[in-house]
Design an enzyme around this catalytic site. Structure first.
Site, PDB file in Angstrom:
ATOM      1  N   TYR A  90      36.909  36.598  38.460  1.00 30.22           N
ATOM      2  CA  TYR A  90      38.040  35.967  39.146  1.00 30.22           C
ATOM      3  C   TYR A  90      37.974  36.225  40.656  1.00 30.22           C
ATOM      4  O   TYR A  90      38.049  35.289  41.468  1.00 30.22           O
ATOM      5  CB  TYR A  90      39.354  36.491  38.570  1.00 30.22           C
ATOM      6  CG  TYR A  90      40.555  36.143  39.405  1.00 30.22           C
ATOM      7  CD1 TYR A  90      40.957  34.825  39.580  1.00 30.22           C
ATOM      8  CD2 TYR A  90      41.299  37.151  40.036  1.00 30.22           C
ATOM      9  CE1 TYR A  90      42.059  34.506  40.370  1.00 30.22           C
ATOM     10  CE2 TYR A  90      42.400  36.838  40.812  1.00 30.22           C
ATOM     11  CZ  TYR A  90      42.773  35.517  40.985  1.00 30.22           C
ATOM     12  OH  TYR A  90      43.856  35.214  41.763  1.00 30.22           O
TER      13      TYR A  90
ATOM     14  N   THR B 285      43.345  36.109  47.166  1.00 28.49           N
ATOM     15  CA  THR B 285      43.793  37.299  46.447  1.00 28.49           C
ATOM     16  C   THR B 285      43.166  38.564  47.010  1.00 28.49           C
ATOM     17  O   THR B 285      42.040  38.540  47.532  1.00 28.49           O
ATOM     18  CB  THR B 285      43.405  37.182  44.951  1.00 28.49           C
ATOM     19  OG1 THR B 285      43.639  38.423  44.289  1.00 28.49           O
ATOM     20  CG2 THR B 285      41.933  36.837  44.791  1.00 28.49           C
TER      21      THR B 285
END
Length: 333
Positions: free
Chosen positions: A141, A117
């Site tokens: 995250y 990501t």
């Protein structure tokens, strides 16, 4: 057909990758615990219900199917939740991946395509963001994904793992013609939230800040069609077949769209204004985030060909408004 083990293949990006694998002569074997994935999204190969952290389960699947590679999508991905439940995120995303890698090593599978990501970059000082931009994630995250990238580098050096970390920007859109699309609970992504507001399925969409130093004052993000992401994953298999070591690629378009542009595109599809509410800026929202995608183009031969905003929104709108599809989704809940 050449088998590929797909962890999280019942999820949003994973199911689209399975579709693309099947179209390119592979047999996608989905491993999913269905905690956030959906049975209805598994259409192009077998569904094996299990957890990537269960080495015995993964080992048995490797022995049965003899996959040529693993595509790894299984992860928890809610930024806000990651702050309040860091142990859950590190346990699943990091420790779970480590278990998967050990099972791969024991089973002789040496190629991994990892769903990473742009959150690993945090809040970069400038855009576009290249793979060489310092990775300084600002949430649990993003840190969990960066930890996995570090583990992949170490496994490549120590054990000969061939790994590609594909750093997505904003995944969006749907393969509506084949009945798969974005179905998260809770939903946190802008485009489905705007579509829900336009359909009257929720209240007004929140516009967080209108005073950013952007063309229209709202945040700008790099949206990439999920079909384009799926294509990159298939390209990565061929690349790793010929290339050793760890490699990272940004998957984006290099062209950002603002919140107001997204709302306008949905309004065009809906044929009516989208209810919206102006709110204060959110902490940690940079004015703009967009990729430098040149490395993926030059090395993988990949470019985003379906990621025009109007096309993305049209595909998502058709999926969210198709009565037959949504009836199937509701039955499966």
């Amino acid at each position: 057909m050449r088998p590929v083990l797909v962890t999280g293949g019942a999820g949003y990006v994973g199911s689209h990758a399975c579709r693309m694998l099947a179209a390119n002569g592979y047999l996608p074997v989905t491993l999913d615990n269905l905690s956030t994935g959906h049975r209805w999204a598994v259409k192009w190969g077998p569904l094996e219900i299990g957890d990537m952290a269960d080495q015995a389960c993964v080992g048995a699947l490797i022995a049965r199917y003899q996959p040529v590679a693993v595509m790894h999508f299984a992860a928890l991905s809610l930024v806000g939740e990651s702050a309040s439940k860091p142990g859950r995120y590190y346990g699943n995303n990091v420790a779970g991946t480590l278990s998967l890698l050990e099972a791969m090593r024991a089973g002789g599978v040496d190629k991994l395509i990892f769903s990473s990501t742009c959150a690993t970059y945090g809040e970069p000082e400038s855009c576009p963001i290249a793979e060489t931009t310092p990775q300084q994630p600002i949430n649990v995250y993003g840190r969990s994904k960066l930890m996995v990238e570090t583990i992949l580098k170490d496994f490549a050096a120590a054990h000969g793992l061939r790994a590609a970390a594909l750093r997505y920007f904003n995944a969006a859109g749907a393969a509506h013609e084949d009945g798969i699309g974005e179905a998260h609970e809770p939903e946190t992504h802008l485009i489905p939230l705007v579509i829900a507001a336009a359909r009257g399925a929720r209240g007004p969409v929140q516009v967080f800040g209108t005073d950013y130093p952007t063309a229209d004052g709202t945040c700008e993000r790099d949206y990439v069609h999920v079909n384009d992401l799926a294509t990159a994953h298939v390209r990565a298999i061929d690349f790793l077949t010929a290339s050793a070591g760890f490699h990272a690629f940004n998957l984006g378009t290099g062209r950002p769209y603002s919140v107001r542009q997204v709302i306008g595109a949905v309004a065009t599809q809906a044929g009516r204004p989208v209810p919206q509410q102006i709110a204060a800026r959110r902490v940690g929202d940079p004015p703009a985030l967009y990729a430098d995608p040149r490395r993926a183009r030059d090395v993988l031969g990949w470019e985003a060909t379906q990621s025009d905003l109007d096309h993305i929104v049209a595909s998502a709108w058709r999926w969210h408004t198709a009565d037959a599809i949504q009836a199937e989704v509701r039955r499966a809940v």
